[in-house]
Enzyme design. Sequence first.
Site, PDB file in Angstrom:
ATOM      1  N   LYS A 141      -6.756  -1.758  -2.183  1.00 10.38           N
ATOM      2  CA  LYS A 141      -7.739  -1.647  -1.106  1.00 10.38           C
ATOM      3  C   LYS A 141      -8.431  -2.987  -0.860  1.00 10.38           C
ATOM      4  CE  LYS A 141      -7.718   2.607   0.453  1.00 10.38           C
ATOM      5  NZ  LYS A 141      -7.591   2.963   1.872  1.00 10.38           N
ATOM      6  N   TYR A 162       0.857  -1.184   0.000  1.00 11.82           N
ATOM      7  CA  TYR A 162       0.000   0.000   0.000  1.00 11.82           C
ATOM      8  C   TYR A 162       0.896   1.237   0.000  1.00 11.82           C
ATOM      9  CZ  TYR A 162      -4.073   2.894   0.981  1.00 11.82           C
ATOM     10  OH  TYR A 162      -5.048   3.842   0.905  1.00 11.82           O
TER      11      TYR A 162
END
Length: 575
Positions: free
Chosen positions: A187, A111
Site C-alpha cells: 500500500k 499489488y
Amino acid sequence: MTSDSKFNGLPLWKDKPVKTKLSGRLLLDTPFLNKGTCFTHEERHEFGLHGLLPTNVQNIDQQVARAYQQYSSLPDDLAKNNFMTSMAGQNSVLYYRLILDHITEMFSIIYTPTEGDAIENYSRIFRRPEGCFLPIGHVDEVEERMSKFVVPDQDGNGVDYIVVSDGEEILGIGDQGIGGILISTAKLALTTACAGIHPNRTLPVVLDTGTNNEELLEDDLYLGIKHPRVRGEKYDELVENFINTANKLFPNAYIHFEDFGVTNARRLLDRYRKRTACFNDDIQGTGCVTLAAIMAALKISKLKLTDMRMVVFGSGSAGCGIAEQVQSAIAAEANKSKDEVKRNIWCVDRDGLILDQMDLSIAQKPFARAASEWSGKDTKSLQAIIAEVKPHVLIGTSTKPGAFTQEVVEEMARHVERPVIFPLSNPTRLHEAQPSDINKWTKGKALIATGSPFPPVEFEGNKYEVAECNNSVCFPGIGLGAVLSRAKLLTDKMLAEGVRALADASPALKDANKGLVPDVDQARPVSVKIAMAVIRAAQDEGLARTSHIPESDEELEQWVKAQMWEPTYKRYEKV
C-alpha cells in the site's frame, strides 16, 4: 524561475538536495540513496565509490531498460513480484521509475492478485525484514521498537504516512498473520507511485496478534507468533499503544488501517478517527471510489443522488463502507441527517436482507430495515428484493461468484433505464457476474464497474470500457491532501470533497463509452485534484496545521505538485 522553484523552502520540496554522511558500500546499500551505475564520476570520487561500480556511467533510462529486460525474462508473476521486491530493497528511484513507466502492466504484480500470493508465501520467500513488527506479547516495547524508525528532521521526525495491518483479512485470501507486513509495504508503494508520497518518509507496520490460519500454525517456517489470534483487552491495549506512540514519535503522521478483520475494522476506525488523522481503506477507500463511480453514472443517467435507490449485496466491511459513504453523500446533498436518508439503501448479507431482528455488526446496524415492513415478503432472494425495491444501483461485495444471475440483472433492467451494476468482489474468480454478461443481459444499457480489470464489452457494434473501481486512484490522493495540509483529523467532509474531485475526473463524462473512473495510469494527476479538494476542506473545517497554503487554486496545484516525490536522482551534498 521554474514553476515550482518558489516552493523550494518547503520541507517536502521534491527537488530538495539530499544530504548524507554515508559513503562507499554503506551508500550503495541504502536504497533511498543508491544510484547504482548512475553515480557520476564526480560523485564516485567524492563518496568513495571507485572500484565498487562498473566503469561506464549510465543514465536512468538505460537502467530502466536493463531492469525491464530482466523483469520480462522471468517465468511467472510471483517471480516478477520477488524481483520487484528485491529492487525496492536496492534502489528506490529505479524501482518507482520502472513502476511508473509500466504501471498498467505491473500493477497486478506489485499489488493484487500477485501480492496476495507473495503474502501467502511470506515466511517461505522471506529474505530481509521490511517495516516495524509489533507482537502482542511485548506491548510494553511498542515505543522502543517504533523509535528505531525516528529520523529527526524539521517536519515530524521523518514519517508522514503509516500503513498498519494485523493481517486478519488480506486481499480476499483471509488470515495471513505476520504476512500482513507485505500488504502494508504494498500500500505504501502505491501511495508513492500514485501520489508522490516520499518513500523514505513512510512506515509499514504489522500488529502480530497471532493467527487462526491452521496451515500457518502448523508450518515450521512461519515467522509470526504461533497461537490463535488474541482478542479483547490485550488486543486493544496493543492498538492503543501503537496509536499513542505513533502520535508521540511522528506527530504529523497520517495513519492508514489496512485489512483488519470485520470484528475490528469498523470499531477501531470509529474509536480513533476523532483523535487522529486516520483512514481505513477497506471501509472508506472502497466506499469513496465506488461512490465516485456511482456519481459519474448518475450524471450520465441524469438522476439525482438524492433520488437514487441502491442495493448492496454483501454487507461486510467493504459493503457497509460503500453504504456509509453513499449515505453521507446523500445526507450532505439533501441537507438531512444520515438517519433520514438511510431508506435509500438496502443491504443484503448471507442470510438475506438485513433486518432489525438479526444479530448484526456495528457497521450493519444503521442499515437494518424494520422486519415489520417486510412481513410476508421474500427477504432471501436477491431477485425478489430487487423486484420490490426497484433499485437504480446494485453493488456486489459478497465474494459469491455468479450471484448476479441473468434473472437478477434482467430484473434490474426491467425497472430502470440505465441500471448501474458493480460486481466488485476480488479476485476475478469471485466476481458476482462477468461484465460481458451484464452488458448482454441489459442490451448494452448497464453502466458497469468492477473490482478487477476487464476488457471492453460490446453490444451491437458499440464498445464500452469497463471501469475498475480501483482504490489506488482514490486513497493515495486523500492521503496526500492530509499529509500536505497536516490535517488534525480526516473528516467526512474531507472525504466527500475528495470523492467529488474523483467523480469530476470520470472519463465517461466526456465520452459515455469510457470508464466511470480513471484508470490507474492517470492516478498521479487525479491525486493532485483529490489532494487539493481535501486540503481546501481541511482549511474550511479549521483542521489544517500547515501555514501559508496558497489561496488561488492555480497556485495550490503548483504547491501540491512541488511536494510530490518523483523517481529522479537528486543532487547530493556530503555532510
